[in-house]
Structures are given as C-alpha cells and as structure tokens.
Scaffold this motif. Structure first.
Motif, mmCIF file in Angstrom:
data_model
loop_
_atom_site.group_PDB
_atom_site.id
_atom_site.type_symbol
_atom_site.label_atom_id
_atom_site.label_comp_id
_atom_site.label_asym_id
_atom_site.label_seq_id
_atom_site.Cartn_x
_atom_site.Cartn_y
_atom_site.Cartn_z
ATOM 1 N N LEU A 21 -2.679 -13.039 -30.898
ATOM 2 C CA LEU A 21 -2.027 -13.044 -32.208
ATOM 3 C C LEU A 21 -2.391 -14.293 -33.004
ATOM 4 O O LEU A 21 -2.651 -14.224 -34.214
ATOM 5 C CB LEU A 21 -0.506 -12.955 -32.034
ATOM 6 N N ALA A 22 -2.410 -15.439 -32.327
ATOM 7 C CA ALA A 22 -2.783 -16.687 -33.012
ATOM 8 C C ALA A 22 -4.222 -16.622 -33.502
ATOM 9 O O ALA A 22 -4.542 -17.075 -34.607
ATOM 10 C CB ALA A 22 -2.591 -17.873 -32.071
ATOM 11 N N ARG A 23 -5.093 -16.071 -32.661
ATOM 12 C CA ARG A 23 -6.503 -15.947 -33.043
ATOM 13 C C ARG A 23 -6.655 -15.023 -34.258
ATOM 14 O O ARG A 23 -7.436 -15.301 -35.181
ATOM 15 C CB ARG A 23 -7.316 -15.420 -31.869
ATOM 16 N N LEU A 24 -5.908 -13.923 -34.251
ATOM 17 C CA LEU A 24 -5.978 -12.989 -35.379
ATOM 18 C C LEU A 24 -5.464 -13.633 -36.667
ATOM 19 O O LEU A 24 -6.032 -13.429 -37.741
ATOM 20 C CB LEU A 24 -5.166 -11.731 -35.065
ATOM 21 N N ARG A 25 -4.394 -14.420 -36.554
ATOM 22 C CA ARG A 25 -3.862 -15.085 -37.748
ATOM 23 C C ARG A 25 -4.852 -16.109 -38.286
ATOM 24 O O ARG A 25 -5.014 -16.250 -39.505
ATOM 25 C CB ARG A 25 -2.524 -15.754 -37.424
ATOM 26 N N ARG A 26 -5.495 -16.842 -37.369
ATOM 27 C CA ARG A 26 -6.515 -17.806 -37.817
ATOM 28 C C ARG A 26 -7.674 -17.081 -38.480
ATOM 29 O O ARG A 26 -8.199 -17.526 -39.503
ATOM 30 C CB ARG A 26 -7.024 -18.633 -36.633
ATOM 31 N N LYS A 27 -8.060 -15.969 -37.871
ATOM 32 C CA LYS A 27 -9.169 -15.193 -38.432
ATOM 33 C C LYS A 27 -8.829 -14.699 -39.834
ATOM 34 O O LYS A 27 -9.662 -14.738 -40.744
ATOM 35 C CB LYS A 27 -9.481 -14.010 -37.517
ATOM 36 N N ARG A 28 -7.589 -14.259 -39.999
ATOM 37 C CA ARG A 28 -7.154 -13.760 -41.312
ATOM 38 C C ARG A 28 -7.159 -14.881 -42.347
ATOM 39 O O ARG A 28 -7.542 -14.690 -43.506
ATOM 40 C CB ARG A 28 -5.750 -13.168 -41.206
ATOM 41 N N GLU A 33 -15.228 -14.682 -46.275
ATOM 42 C CA GLU A 33 -15.235 -14.222 -47.661
ATOM 43 C C GLU A 33 -14.331 -15.074 -48.546
ATOM 44 O O GLU A 33 -14.585 -15.199 -49.747
ATOM 45 C CB GLU A 33 -14.792 -12.756 -47.732
ATOM 46 N N ARG A 34 -13.298 -15.660 -47.962
ATOM 47 C CA ARG A 34 -12.412 -16.519 -48.756
ATOM 48 C C ARG A 34 -13.185 -17.743 -49.260
ATOM 49 O O ARG A 34 -13.038 -18.155 -50.414
ATOM 50 C CB ARG A 34 -11.215 -16.973 -47.924
ATOM 51 N N GLU A 35 -13.970 -18.323 -48.375
ATOM 52 C CA GLU A 35 -14.767 -19.486 -48.775
ATOM 53 C C GLU A 35 -15.784 -19.086 -49.840
ATOM 54 O O GLU A 35 -16.031 -19.827 -50.799
ATOM 55 C CB GLU A 35 -15.472 -20.073 -47.555
ATOM 56 N N GLU A 36 -16.363 -17.905 -49.667
ATOM 57 C CA GLU A 36 -17.323 -17.420 -50.658
ATOM 58 C C GLU A 36 -16.640 -17.212 -52.011
ATOM 59 O O GLU A 36 -17.198 -17.548 -53.060
ATOM 60 C CB GLU A 36 -17.934 -16.103 -50.177
ATOM 61 N N LEU A 37 -15.416 -16.678 -51.964
ATOM 62 C CA LEU A 37 -14.662 -16.445 -53.199
ATOM 63 C C LEU A 37 -14.301 -17.776 -53.857
ATOM 64 O O LEU A 37 -14.419 -17.920 -55.082
ATOM 65 C CB LEU A 37 -13.402 -15.647 -52.891
ATOM 66 N N GLN A 149 -12.477 -7.131 -52.526
ATOM 67 C CA GLN A 149 -12.353 -5.863 -51.810
ATOM 68 C C GLN A 149 -12.665 -6.048 -50.331
ATOM 69 O O GLN A 149 -11.981 -5.493 -49.458
ATOM 70 C CB GLN A 149 -13.290 -4.828 -52.440
ATOM 71 N N GLN A 150 -13.707 -6.842 -50.043
ATOM 72 C CA GLN A 150 -14.050 -7.124 -48.648
ATOM 73 C C GLN A 150 -12.904 -7.845 -47.941
ATOM 74 O O GLN A 150 -12.581 -7.549 -46.789
ATOM 75 C CB GLN A 150 -15.329 -7.967 -48.592
ATOM 76 N N ILE A 151 -12.299 -8.808 -48.652
ATOM 77 C CA ILE A 151 -11.169 -9.541 -48.076
ATOM 78 C C ILE A 151 -10.011 -8.586 -47.797
ATOM 79 O O ILE A 151 -9.384 -8.635 -46.731
ATOM 80 C CB ILE A 151 -10.718 -10.668 -49.025
#
Length: 244
Positions: A21-28, A33-37, A149-151
């Motif tokens: 769960l922690a890994r998934l939250r970090r991934k989210r 794409e957030r950095e790209e945005l 959209q990708q995000i």
C-alpha cells in the motif's frame, strides 16, 4: 505479550500488504507524468503570454484600421456633399472655396487610403503572428490534456490496486487479536515498520545481524512470546516459526 505463531505469521502478511500500500501511494504521488506536466507549466505560461500579446497587437491594428476607414468614410461624405454643392452653386466665390476644399479633401483621402494600406500590411503580419501563437498554444494545451489523461488513467489503475489491497488488509487485520494489532499499528506509526522476520541471526527490520547475547535471549523465548528487534523495536517473527 503472547501471540500464537500463526498470529505472528499473519503480522508478516499484514506488513507485506502495508508495504504494498505504501509503495502504491508513493507511485501515485510520484507518477513520472506529474513531473512532465510540471515541466510543461513554464512552456504553457510562455505560450499563453505570447498568444495574449499577439491578440492584443492584432486587436490594436484592427481598431486602427477601423478608425482610418471611418475617417475615409467621413472624408468621402464631405467630398460628396461639396461636389453636390459645387454643382448647384451659382457663386464663383463659393465655387472656388468649394473647389479648394475638395482638393484638400482629396489629398486627405489619398493620405488616409495610403495609411489604410500600410495598416492592412501590418495587420496581415499581426494576423500571421496571432495564428502562429494560437497554434503553439493549442499544441501545448493538447499535450497538457494528453498528460493529464495519462495521469488520470494511471491514478485509476493504482486506486483499484489500493482498494483491492486495502480490502485484503482489512480482512487480514480482522483475524488478528486486538492487542497484537494495536502493538503492530503503534510500532508502524512510530518507526515505519511493525513486524519483520528473523532469518538466522539477521533481523529483516534492521537488516543487521544480532549480537550473540541478543540472539540467545530471543531463541530462549517461547514460540508464543513476542520478541522485538533490538535495533528498531519492530516485532520479530522467528523464521522457523513463520515457516512452520
């Protein structure tokens, strides 16, 4: 505190789920794409600024042409009036004055029409600059929309995994005795990990080998007695008990 070897094994499963769960939250939170945005923000701001500047320039040129066209129309109206008056005039003095004014109006109209042509050329360039800025801005907006959209799609996938793992965790937590779960949750909140395996003489909580005296004390404890990592304080689940 005492807990059966089975209860202790469940702690390891619970910790695995919490890690997932922690890994998934970090991934989210750290989707590339957030950095790209974020990186696109400056480009988008620049494109919008250039678009607005080009629009202002085009509006200004259009307004100036409208003003000159209005002046041309007024001069033409004056000429038409003077020509009618001249045609109907019976006074040579009046006719001469009208003729002089007509010549002045004609020169003024030529000047205004020349100015109008110059402004039309400027407006054409402004229109081209505006169209280019509009295209650039539309391209940036399209890229931003695609990234968003990708995000959104990535978040939806991760959210489904989070929901599935959270549901599994809730079911697993319900199988644990309440006091044991309370100790685990308290440790996880304070030190980031609630339970880990003891493999041989290595605590997976600290990834360090235990001193002989520490290991001896742990080995001497009953299988249903909770033991803790000397380095981190996390619950240690003895590997041989966990795998039994």
């Amino acid at each position: 505190m005492k807990a059966s070897p089975r209860q202790q094994r469940l702690l390891l499963d619970l910790q695995d789920l919490d890690n997932t769960l922690a890994r998934l939250r970090r991934k989210r939170a750290t989707l590339p794409e957030r950095e790209e945005l974020n990186g696109l923000a400056a480009e988008a701001a620049s494109a919008r600024e250039q678009f607005m500047a080009a629009q202002r320039e085009l509006d200004a040129q259009t307004a100036e042409i409208t003003r000159v066209e209005s002046d041309v129309a007024l001069v033409q109206q004056r000429r038409d009036r003077d020509e009618q008056l001249l045609a109907a005039s019976t006074s040579s003095k009046e006719a001469q004055a009208l003729q002089t004014e007509l010549e002045t109006l004609t020169r003024r109209q030529f000047e205004l029409e020349d100015r109008e042509l110059e402004l039309m050329e400027v407006q054409e360039r402004a229109q081209a600059a505006f169209a280019e800025a509009q295209t650039v801005l539309a391209g940036v907006d399209a890229r931003r929309a695609a990234i968003q959209q990708q995000i959104s799609e990535a978040e939806q996938r991760i959210d489904r995994d989070l929901a599935s793992n959270s549901e599994e965790r809730d079911g697993l937590a319900a199988e644990l005795q309440r006091d044991l779960l309370g100790v685990y949750e308290d440790l996880r909140a304070r030190i980031g990990i609630g339970a880990a395996r003891l493999r041989g003489n290595v605590s997976e909580a600290s990834n360090m080998a235990l001193a002989p005296a520490e290991l001896s004390g742990i080995r001497a404890a009953a299988p249903d007695e909770l033991v803790f990592c000397p380095g981190t304080g996390a619950i240690l689940v003895r590997a041989e008990d966990a795998e039994a």
